[in-house]
Every structure is written in structure tokens, then in C-alpha cells.
Enzyme design. Structure first.
Site, PDB file in Angstrom:
ATOM      1  N   LYS A  14       0.384  -1.015   0.120  1.00 53.00           N
ATOM      2  CA  LYS A  14       0.016  -0.253   0.260  1.00 53.00           C
ATOM      3  C   LYS A  14       0.848   1.401  -0.246  1.00 53.00           C
ATOM      4  CE  LYS A  14      -2.150  -1.208   4.102  1.00 53.00           C
ATOM      5  NZ  LYS A  14      -1.305  -2.866   4.175  1.00 53.00           N
ATOM      6  N   ARG A  88     -10.196   0.547   8.635  1.00 52.71           N
ATOM      7  CA  ARG A  88      -9.362  -0.677   9.195  1.00 52.71           C
ATOM      8  C   ARG A  88     -10.765  -1.559   9.787  1.00 52.71           C
ATOM      9  NH1 ARG A  88      -3.379   0.556   9.297  1.00 52.71           N
ATOM     10  NH2 ARG A  88      -2.145  -1.690   9.336  1.00 52.71           N
ATOM     11  N   ARG A 127      11.469  -5.337   4.957  1.00 51.64           N
ATOM     12  CA  ARG A 127      11.064  -4.031   4.790  1.00 51.64           C
ATOM     13  C   ARG A 127      12.080  -2.903   5.572  1.00 51.64           C
ATOM     14  NH1 ARG A 127       5.738  -1.974   5.381  1.00 51.64           N
ATOM     15  NH2 ARG A 127       5.311  -2.139   7.303  1.00 51.64           N
ATOM     16  N   ARG A 161      10.927  -1.137  11.371  1.00 45.44           N
ATOM     17  CA  ARG A 161      10.262  -0.906  12.532  1.00 45.44           C
ATOM     18  C   ARG A 161       9.785  -1.782  13.645  1.00 45.44           C
ATOM     19  NH1 ARG A 161       4.796  -0.261   8.500  1.00 45.44           N
ATOM     20  NH2 ARG A 161       3.549  -0.867  10.102  1.00 45.44           N
ATOM     21  N   ARG A 172      -0.791  -8.369  13.223  1.00 47.58           N
ATOM     22  CA  ARG A 172      -1.363  -7.838  12.715  1.00 47.58           C
ATOM     23  C   ARG A 172      -1.703  -8.787  11.246  1.00 47.58           C
ATOM     24  NH1 ARG A 172       4.135  -5.480  11.351  1.00 47.58           N
ATOM     25  NH2 ARG A 172       3.319  -4.377   9.384  1.00 47.58           N
TER      26      ARG A 172
HETATM   27  P1  ADP Z   1       1.035  -1.462   7.711  1.00 44.88           P
HETATM   28  O1  ADP Z   1       2.479  -1.299   6.966  1.00 44.88           O
HETATM   29  O2  ADP Z   1       1.176  -3.598   8.943  1.00 44.88           O
HETATM   30  O3  ADP Z   1       0.055  -1.860   6.622  1.00 44.88           O
HETATM   31  P2  ADP Z   1       0.616   0.197   8.757  1.00 44.88           P
HETATM   32  O4  ADP Z   1       1.866   1.644   8.499  1.00 44.88           O
HETATM   33  O5  ADP Z   1      -0.353   0.902   8.229  1.00 44.88           O
HETATM   34  O6  ADP Z   1       1.083  -1.004   9.055  1.00 44.88           O
HETATM   35  O7  ADP Z   1       0.630   0.121  10.674  1.00 44.88           O
HETATM   36  C1  ADP Z   1       1.322   0.290  11.743  1.00 44.88           C
HETATM   37  C2  ADP Z   1       0.144   0.025  12.823  1.00 44.88           C
HETATM   38  O8  ADP Z   1      -0.400   1.364  12.986  1.00 44.88           O
HETATM   39  C3  ADP Z   1      -0.775  -1.501  12.931  1.00 44.88           C
HETATM   40  O9  ADP Z   1      -0.425  -2.017  13.592  1.00 44.88           O
HETATM   41  C4  ADP Z   1      -2.259  -0.400  14.012  1.00 44.88           C
HETATM   42  O10 ADP Z   1      -1.448  -0.652  15.643  1.00 44.88           O
HETATM   43  C5  ADP Z   1      -1.731   1.138  13.736  1.00 44.88           C
HETATM   44  N1  ADP Z   1      -2.741   1.903  12.474  1.00 44.88           N
HETATM   45  C6  ADP Z   1      -2.580   2.240  11.469  1.00 44.88           C
HETATM   46  N2  ADP Z   1      -3.584   2.175  11.050  1.00 44.88           N
HETATM   47  C7  ADP Z   1      -4.272   2.255  12.516  1.00 44.88           C
HETATM   48  C8  ADP Z   1      -6.038   2.070  11.864  1.00 44.88           C
HETATM   49  N3  ADP Z   1      -7.067   2.355  10.711  1.00 44.88           N
HETATM   50  N4  ADP Z   1      -7.261   1.874  12.674  1.00 44.88           N
HETATM   51  C9  ADP Z   1      -6.251   1.132  13.937  1.00 44.88           C
HETATM   52  N5  ADP Z   1      -5.002   0.822  14.280  1.00 44.88           N
HETATM   53  C10 ADP Z   1      -4.192   1.191  12.556  1.00 44.88           C
HETATM   54  P1  ADP Z   2       2.531  -2.261   2.811  1.00 49.01           P
HETATM   55  O1  ADP Z   2       2.369  -0.226   3.063  1.00 49.01           O
HETATM   56  O2  ADP Z   2       1.047  -2.111   2.706  1.00 49.01           O
HETATM   57  O3  ADP Z   2       2.196  -2.555   4.986  1.00 49.01           O
HETATM   58  P2  ADP Z   2       5.010  -1.103   1.927  1.00 49.01           P
HETATM   59  O4  ADP Z   2       4.778  -0.885   0.679  1.00 49.01           O
HETATM   60  O5  ADP Z   2       5.709  -1.189   2.533  1.00 49.01           O
HETATM   61  O6  ADP Z   2       3.982  -2.219   1.972  1.00 49.01           O
HETATM   62  O7  ADP Z   2       5.497  -2.827   1.630  1.00 49.01           O
HETATM   63  C1  ADP Z   2       6.243  -4.107   2.533  1.00 49.01           C
HETATM   64  C2  ADP Z   2       7.473  -4.414   1.838  1.00 49.01           C
HETATM   65  O8  ADP Z   2       7.309  -4.894   0.065  1.00 49.01           O
HETATM   66  C3  ADP Z   2       8.038  -3.299   1.190  1.00 49.01           C
HETATM   67  O9  ADP Z   2       9.316  -3.679   1.995  1.00 49.01           O
HETATM   68  C4  ADP Z   2       8.053  -2.919  -0.336  1.00 49.01           C
HETATM   69  O10 ADP Z   2       9.199  -2.657  -0.269  1.00 49.01           O
HETATM   70  C5  ADP Z   2       7.964  -4.673  -0.533  1.00 49.01           C
HETATM   71  N1  ADP Z   2       6.919  -4.420  -2.046  1.00 49.01           N
HETATM   72  C6  ADP Z   2       6.380  -3.343  -2.230  1.00 49.01           C
HETATM   73  N2  ADP Z   2       5.206  -4.084  -3.132  1.00 49.01           N
HETATM   74  C7  ADP Z   2       5.670  -4.979  -3.784  1.00 49.01           C
HETATM   75  C8  ADP Z   2       5.832  -5.680  -5.078  1.00 49.01           C
HETATM   76  N3  ADP Z   2       4.882  -5.118  -5.783  1.00 49.01           N
HETATM   77  N4  ADP Z   2       6.984  -7.088  -5.119  1.00 49.01           N
HETATM   78  C9  ADP Z   2       8.045  -7.254  -4.012  1.00 49.01           C
HETATM   79  N5  ADP Z   2       7.992  -6.181  -3.073  1.00 49.01           N
HETATM   80  C10 ADP Z   2       7.434  -5.294  -2.985  1.00 49.01           C
END
Ligand code: ADP
Ligand code: ADP
Ligand code: ZN
Length: 216
Positions: A14, A88, A127, A161, A172
Site C-alpha cells: 500500500k 481498518r 522492509r 519498524r 497484525r
Molecule cells: P502496515 O504496513 O502493517 O499496513 P501501518 O503502518 O499501516 O502498517 O500501521 C502500523 C500500525 O499502526 C498498525 O499495526 C496499528 O497498530 C496502527 N494503525 C495504523 N492504521 C490504523 C487504523 N486505521 N486503525 C487502527 N490502528 C491503525
Molecule cells: P504496506 O504499506 O502495505 O505495509 P509496503 O509498501 O511498505 O506495504 O511494502 C512492504 C515491503 O514489500 C517493502 O519492503 C516494499 O519494498 C516491498 N514491496 C512492495 N511492493 C512490492 C512488490 N510489488 N513486489 C515486491 N516487493 C514489494
């Protein structure tokens, strides 16, 4: 201008795709995860409580994230918003609908990024993120050109992270299946859902998202 949600489990890609849309289309990325990580460093009691919940991999309460998003939506965006990691839960989805309606707006697309769970462990444990500009890297699939240095801004502050470990990832994922995955049915029923294959390479995923946006 379009308002879209990127929906998918942790590691689906995302944030990576949201940043590309910001560059390509002048949209504004609203990542509740990034906002909460910022709140964490504020040194307040609330910040400390949020940090603990996040490190365990649980969701933060709806009130907190809805408050954060509400402030940003109130400011408006010319190119539209990309909601990344929000909503979420179903109450968050309802609140988002109300917040946008209050501005005379709505959602143009909800893009479900489909991936399988086995791929997520490798994505999450590899990551790293630039502490200065937020660029996202991966040890194997997308390493920076010079090890330890951000391609985008030259910063040496590439971070892991605290919740990007296998244990927190299990929590998660469970939170995702219990509380977030019902949103797929919710937006399908509203006729707003489109799915893309999140396992494809970053370029291919970006093309698939662009074609959804161009039809929206
Ligand atoms: P991911 O890369 O796992 O999708 P995010 O950076 O979006 O992670 O979120 C990291 C953490 O922040 C989540 O595991 C949760 O604890 C909190 N968080 C983020 N967005 C939300 C939301 N919309 N509602 C509740 N908790 C959230
Ligand atoms: P989210 O925000 O959904 O948690 P991220 O964009 O942070 O996901 O991506 C999670 C990890 O996967 C990062 O290390 C990113 O570089 C890698 N990644 C993202 N998209 C792809 C893809 N299409 N193929 C391979 N690796 C990816
Ligand atoms: Zn950077």
C-alpha cells in the site's frame, strides 16, 4: 481528482503504491500508520500508549485514528486523497463516508491489493523505511542503490519498524482477518471494489491501479 482507498494486509504494498501516486498524480497520501508513528514521538501519555499497542501489532482505537483523519480531510486536497491503512474497521469505514460527505465528496475507488500470507513474512521482515522522507525499501526486491543510503533524499537514516518482526506480524494478520477483511464485502456491496494482483512486480501493480483510476 479522485479519492481512493488502498486496502490490503500488512506488507501488501500500500505505502509503495501510494507514494507513486503522489508523484504521478499529485494526490495526498494519508497513512494512519505514519501519523501514529509521528504521534508516538510526541512524548505524551497518549503517544506512549499508542506505541505499546502498535508494537504488539494490535489496532489502535477507532476514535484516535478517525480524529487524525478528520483533521486532514478538513484541510482538503486538490488531487484527491489516497487512504493508506485506513479504514481498518467497519466503524472507521462509516466514519470516512460521513467525513467525505460533509465535504460534498465521496470515494471513487477502493482497491484491494491481493497477496498471499506466505509472501507477507518475506515482505515485512525485509522492509526498511527512510526516516527522513518515508521512501520504502526491501533488502531483496528493492534495495537502495548504495547500501544504507536513501536513493530519494540521500539520508543515512534507513530504519526497521519495531513491529516488523514475525511475532507482531502474526498479530497484525489476525487483526486484519478479524477486523479489516470485512471491508472487502462492505465496499463490494457498495459497488466500489476493484482487485489488483499485489504479488506482481511494483511496476505491474502500478499499471493495474492506474487503469482502475482512469476508469473511476
Ligand atoms: P502496515 O504496513 O502493517 O499496513 P501501518 O503502518 O499501516 O502498517 O500501521 C502500523 C500500525 O499502526 C498498525 O499495526 C496499528 O497498530 C496502527 N494503525 C495504523 N492504521 C490504523 C487504523 N486505521 N486503525 C487502527 N490502528 C491503525
Ligand atoms: P504496506 O504499506 O502495505 O505495509 P509496503 O509498501 O511498505 O506495504 O511494502 C512492504 C515491503 O514489500 C517493502 O519492503 C516494499 O519494498 C516491498 N514491496 C512492495 N511492493 C512490492 C512488490 N510489488 N513486489 C515486491 N516487493 C514489494
Ligand atoms: Zn529518504
Amino acid at each position: 481528482m479522485a479519492n481512493i482507498i488502498l486496502l490490503g494486509p500488512p506488507g501488501a504494498g500500500k505505502g509503495t503504491q501510494a507514494k507513486r501516486l503522489v508523484d504521478a498524480r499529485g494526490m495526498v497520501q494519508l497513512s494512519t500508520g505514519d501519523m501514529l508513528r509521528e504521534a508516538k514521538t510526541s512524548g505524551t501519555d497518549m503517544g506512549r500508549r499508542v506505541a505499546e499497542v502498535m508494537e504488539r501489532g494490535q489496532l489502535v482505537t477507532d476514535d484516535i485514528v478517525i480524529g487524525l483523519i478528520g483533521e486532514k480531510i478538513a484541510k482538503g486536497s486538490r488531487g484527491g486523497f489516497i487512504f493508506d491503512g485506513f479504514p481498518r474497521t467497519l466503524p472507521q469505514a462509516d466514519a470516512l463516508g460521513d467525513l467525505l460527505a460533509a465535504k460534498g465528496q465521496g470515494l471513487d475507488a477502493v482497491i484491494e491489493m491481493q497477496v498471499d500470507d506466505a509472501a507477507l513474512v518475506a515482505r515485512i521482515t525485509g522492509r526498511s523505511t527512510c526516516g527522513n522522507c518515508g521512501a520504502v525499501y526491501h533488502d531483496v526486491t528493492h534495495p537502495p542503490k548504495i547500501a544504507g543510503v536513501c536513493d530519494a533524499c540521500g539520508s543515512h537514516d534507513l530504519r526497521r519498524r519495531a513491529d516488523d518482526n514475525e511475532d507482531a506480524l502474526k498479530t497484525r494478520l489476525m487483526e486484519y482477518y478479524k477486523k479489516t477483511s470485512p471491508l472487502i464485502g462492505y465496499y463490494y456491496a457498495k459497488g466500489q471494489l476493484s482487485a489488483v494482483d499485489g504479488l506482481a512486480d511494483v511496476e505491474t501493480v502500478a499499471t493495474a491501479i492506474a487503469s482502475v483510476l482512469d476508469k473511476a
